[in-house]
Design a protein around this motif. Structure first.
Motif, PDB file in Angstrom:
ATOM      1  N   THR A 128       5.905 -11.068 -11.046  1.00 17.78           N
ATOM      2  CA  THR A 128       5.462 -10.101 -10.462  1.00 17.78           C
ATOM      3  C   THR A 128       4.069  -9.867 -10.891  1.00 17.78           C
ATOM      4  OG1 THR A 128       7.441  -8.865 -10.493  1.00 17.78           O
ATOM      5  CG2 THR A 128       5.573  -7.430 -10.105  1.00 17.78           C
ATOM      6  N   HIS A 129       3.845  -9.966 -11.982  1.00 12.61           N
ATOM      7  CA  HIS A 129       2.304  -9.768 -12.670  1.00 12.61           C
ATOM      8  C   HIS A 129       1.452 -10.677 -12.120  1.00 12.61           C
ATOM      9  CE1 HIS A 129       0.290  -7.935 -16.357  1.00 12.61           C
ATOM     10  NE2 HIS A 129      -0.560  -8.672 -15.815  1.00 12.61           N
ATOM     11  N   GLN A 130       1.891 -11.988 -11.790  1.00 11.78           N
ATOM     12  CA  GLN A 130       0.998 -13.027 -11.183  1.00 11.78           C
ATOM     13  C   GLN A 130       0.856 -12.635  -9.656  1.00 11.78           C
ATOM     14  OE1 GLN A 130       3.842 -16.348 -11.509  1.00 11.78           O
ATOM     15  NE2 GLN A 130       2.405 -17.235 -13.108  1.00 11.78           N
ATOM     16  N   ALA A 131       1.632 -11.931  -9.125  1.00  7.07           N
ATOM     17  CA  ALA A 131       1.310 -11.261  -7.737  1.00  7.07           C
ATOM     18  C   ALA A 131       0.051 -10.593  -7.821  1.00  7.07           C
ATOM     19  CB  ALA A 131       2.613 -10.993  -7.071  1.00  7.07           C
ATOM     20  N   TRP A 132       0.017  -9.410  -8.704  1.00 11.01           N
ATOM     21  CA  TRP A 132      -0.948  -8.658  -8.710  1.00 11.01           C
ATOM     22  C   TRP A 132      -2.311  -9.204  -9.305  1.00 11.01           C
ATOM     23  CZ3 TRP A 132      -0.976  -4.270  -6.542  1.00 11.01           C
ATOM     24  CH2 TRP A 132       0.421  -3.399  -6.544  1.00 11.01           C
ATOM     25  N   ILE A 133      -2.321 -10.146 -10.122  1.00 10.86           N
ATOM     26  CA  ILE A 133      -3.397 -11.087 -10.449  1.00 10.86           C
ATOM     27  C   ILE A 133      -3.848 -11.744  -9.251  1.00 10.86           C
ATOM     28  CG2 ILE A 133      -4.169 -13.150 -11.692  1.00 10.86           C
ATOM     29  CD1 ILE A 133      -2.350 -12.133 -14.195  1.00 10.86           C
ATOM     30  N   LEU A 187      -9.005  -9.654  -3.668  1.00 11.55           N
ATOM     31  CA  LEU A 187     -10.029  -8.576  -3.443  1.00 11.55           C
ATOM     32  C   LEU A 187     -11.726  -8.704  -3.960  1.00 11.55           C
ATOM     33  CD1 LEU A 187      -7.924  -5.405  -4.027  1.00 11.55           C
ATOM     34  CD2 LEU A 187      -9.181  -6.214  -1.831  1.00 11.55           C
ATOM     35  N   ALA A 188     -11.446  -9.389  -5.211  1.00 12.68           N
ATOM     36  CA  ALA A 188     -12.802  -9.613  -5.726  1.00 12.68           C
ATOM     37  C   ALA A 188     -13.423 -10.567  -4.851  1.00 12.68           C
ATOM     38  CB  ALA A 188     -12.469  -9.969  -7.366  1.00 12.68           C
ATOM     39  N   GLN A 226     -12.249 -11.438 -17.620  1.00  6.35           N
ATOM     40  CA  GLN A 226     -11.830 -10.370 -16.996  1.00  6.35           C
ATOM     41  C   GLN A 226     -12.965  -9.454 -17.376  1.00  6.35           C
ATOM     42  OE1 GLN A 226     -11.188  -7.049 -18.867  1.00  6.35           O
ATOM     43  NE2 GLN A 226      -9.348  -6.242 -18.112  1.00  6.35           N
ATOM     44  N   ARG A 227     -13.751  -9.262 -18.098  1.00  2.62           N
ATOM     45  CA  ARG A 227     -14.659  -8.624 -18.348  1.00  2.62           C
ATOM     46  C   ARG A 227     -16.029  -8.925 -17.285  1.00  2.62           C
ATOM     47  NH1 ARG A 227     -17.357  -8.701 -24.142  1.00  2.62           N
ATOM     48  NH2 ARG A 227     -15.177  -7.353 -24.778  1.00  2.62           N
ATOM     49  N   LEU A 282      -7.280  -3.026 -10.038  1.00  4.26           N
ATOM     50  CA  LEU A 282      -6.561  -4.019 -10.698  1.00  4.26           C
ATOM     51  C   LEU A 282      -6.548  -4.875 -11.771  1.00  4.26           C
ATOM     52  CD1 LEU A 282      -5.267  -5.028  -6.888  1.00  4.26           C
ATOM     53  CD2 LEU A 282      -3.964  -3.583  -8.452  1.00  4.26           C
ATOM     54  N   ALA A 283      -8.122  -5.369 -11.865  1.00  4.19           N
ATOM     55  CA  ALA A 283      -8.252  -6.131 -12.896  1.00  4.19           C
ATOM     56  C   ALA A 283      -8.338  -5.268 -14.238  1.00  4.19           C
ATOM     57  CB  ALA A 283      -9.688  -6.683 -12.826  1.00  4.19           C
ATOM     58  N   LEU A 284      -8.859  -4.177 -14.478  1.00  3.25           N
ATOM     59  CA  LEU A 284      -8.347  -3.524 -15.636  1.00  3.25           C
ATOM     60  C   LEU A 284      -6.963  -3.269 -15.963  1.00  3.25           C
ATOM     61  CD1 LEU A 284     -11.245  -0.707 -15.343  1.00  3.25           C
ATOM     62  CD2 LEU A 284     -11.071  -2.538 -16.973  1.00  3.25           C
TER      63      LEU A 284
END
Length: 483
Positions: free
Chosen positions: A29-34, A40-41, A98-99, A203-205
């Motif tokens: 699930t976390h991978q899907a959000w990543i 998006l980016a 991420q930063r 989403l990234a944060l």
């Protein structure tokens, strides 16, 4: 340059990330959000890489821009993106991906607002430059985050999803942008980026956490990045002046000579740094990589030039609306999306040399078909056949190119090789756009005449790309390569 033609080329960069322990990988699930975050980016770069081309006639009218000004609306973005792409990845390795992704997206959003509210062309070009620098931060770090979050077959599927979505964004960008230009105005095409940027940052944060790496951070080649920027800037400036109405003045010649001299200085500087350079010269010890680099520069240069001038001539010369001119380009990303995976499989079975030879030659035939496009161009009988043939030729080259780049160097240099190949694709578009001054300055019959000359140059460049593949690239397969 068409962003839709770049995702597969760019996706190779994700293969250069370090290995991550399976226990450190996020849940499904976390991978899907990543994956959603990286899509998006990256879509910011994909959309802006294609939508602005449709807006050039409106920009020229509204801001009273000359042909040289319009060239810099495109190249103001491509120049920092080409020169700083590799440095952006190294910054992520050093300070956290991420930063750097969040910083890149936020900077892109601020620059997009600057474009939307630009009071003059000079302001717009400056804001486009900031957009390009921001894209150089977000693109490599987006892919590195994606590559670190997935492994094995899941990584390949995630990268494929990312690439397909990028192609779709590149397809929808000109159509939506053209509609906004026709109904709201050209400033609205830059405001499109703001909600996307806000979503990507949120989403990234929330979901992206930098994975600790046992490897030493990639050194920062700030000197190399500065030299590359100045060299490409000098070349682009000189070529822009030389191809425009003023011709090859002393200023144009001086800028080209200065750019070429700085480029030689950049090569010497990178040689001195060795493997610490952002462009390790050891890569060019492989004849295959040299051939792939020449192919990329010529083929993507030809394509990038076409995607700037085709909407321009359709709007200025054939009376198309911005919406229809954007829709005219739809077959390219759609055909690439459907056929690239098939061609990747074929290249895996027969090797990359034949597709990389034949594909660019087919692209060249498509450019010759574009010679039939004129002031009364019928889309179905003149424009569409040329676009379809060019698309089929590009489909034959894009996926095999990624495979061949990864196979042409040793494992230590795959990240640098794929990143440099992506930067060369942008550089090809930068140079091609700088040479389009006479086309963008013309109107009526001279516009059609100059467009035909540009199409013939594109055909020659594409044929040259195919010849480079035939002469320099052995029949590489994924499991082997020219080391």
């Amino acid at each position: 340059m068409s962003a839709a033609a770049h995702p597969n080329c760019d996706a190779a960069q994700a293969h250069g990330v370090e290995a991550v322990a399976e226990t450190d990988r996020p849940s499904a699930t976390h991978q899907a959000w990543i994956l959603a975050t990286t899509i998006l980016a990256s879509s910011l770069s994909f959309i802006d890489g294609s939508v602005v081309n449709v807006g050039l006639p409106a920009l020229g009218r509204n801001l009273h821009g000359s042909a040289g000004d319009l060239q810099w609306v495109v190249n103001g973005y491509l120049l920092p993106l080409s020169a700083l792409l590799l440095l952006g990845g190294a910054l992520g390795d050093r300070f956290g991906r991420q930063r750097l992704l969040v910083i890149g997206v936020a900077l892109f959003a601020v620059a997009s607002a600057g474009c939307a509210f630009a009071p003059s062309l000079l302001w717009l070009i400056a804001a486009r430059g900031v957009q390009g620098a921001a894209a150089a931060l977000l693109m490599p770090n987006s892919l590195a985050i994606l590559g670190a979050a997935f492994s094995g077959e899941a990584r390949g599927k995630a990268i494929g999803t990312w690439a397909a979505t990028g192609a779709m964004m590149g397809a929808l960008g000109p159509v939506l942008g053209g509609w906004l230009i026709d109904t709201v105005g050209w400033r609205a095409i830059f405001l499109l980026n703001l909600p996307i940027a806000v979503g990507a940052i949120a989403l990234a944060l929330r979901f992206v956490v930098d994975t600790p790496s046992a490897a030493k951070p990639t050194p920062l080649d700030v000197g190399g990045a500065l030299l590359a920027t100045l060299a490409l800037g000098g070349l682009a400036w000189g070529l822009t002046i030389g191809s425009g109405p003023r011709g090859w003045t002393l200023t144009a010649l001086f800028a080209v000579v200065a750019g070429a001299t700085l480029l030689l200085g950049f090569v010497g500087f990178e040689k001195r740094l060795g493997d610490r350079a952002m462009m390790p010269l050891a890569l060019f010890g492989s004849k295959t990589f040299v051939g792939l680099s020449v192919l990329t520069l010529l083929l993507y240069g030809a394509l990038g030039g076409l995607l700037v001038i085709l909407p321009y001539i359709l709007i200025r010369g054939a009376g198309y609306s911005a919406t229809l001119a954007g829709a005219a380009l739809l077959p390219l990303p759609l055909i690439l999306t459907v056929t690239s995976p098939v061609m990747g499989g074929i290249a895996g079975r027969i090797g990359a040399r034949l597709p990389l030879t034949v594909g660019p030659i087919i692209v060249g035939l498509g450019f010759l078909l574009a010679l039939r496009i004129g002031g009364g161009a019928s889309y179905w009988t003149t424009v569409l056949p040329a676009i379809v043939v060019i698309s089929l030729g590009m489909a034959g080259a894009v996926a095999p190119l990624t495979t061949a780049v990864l196979s042409s160097v040793d494992a230590q240099h795959t990240g640098s090789a794929s990143g440099l190949n992506s930067a060369l694709a942008r550089t090809g578009g930068l140079i091609a756009t700088a040479l389009l001054g006479s086309v963008l300055a013309a109107g009526g019959a001279p516009l059609v005449h100059d467009f035909h000359i540009a199409a013939m140059v594109g055909a020659a460049a594409s044929a040259g790309a195919g010849l480079a593949a035939f002469a320099l690239i052995p029949n590489l397969k994924p499991e082997g390569g020219d080391r």
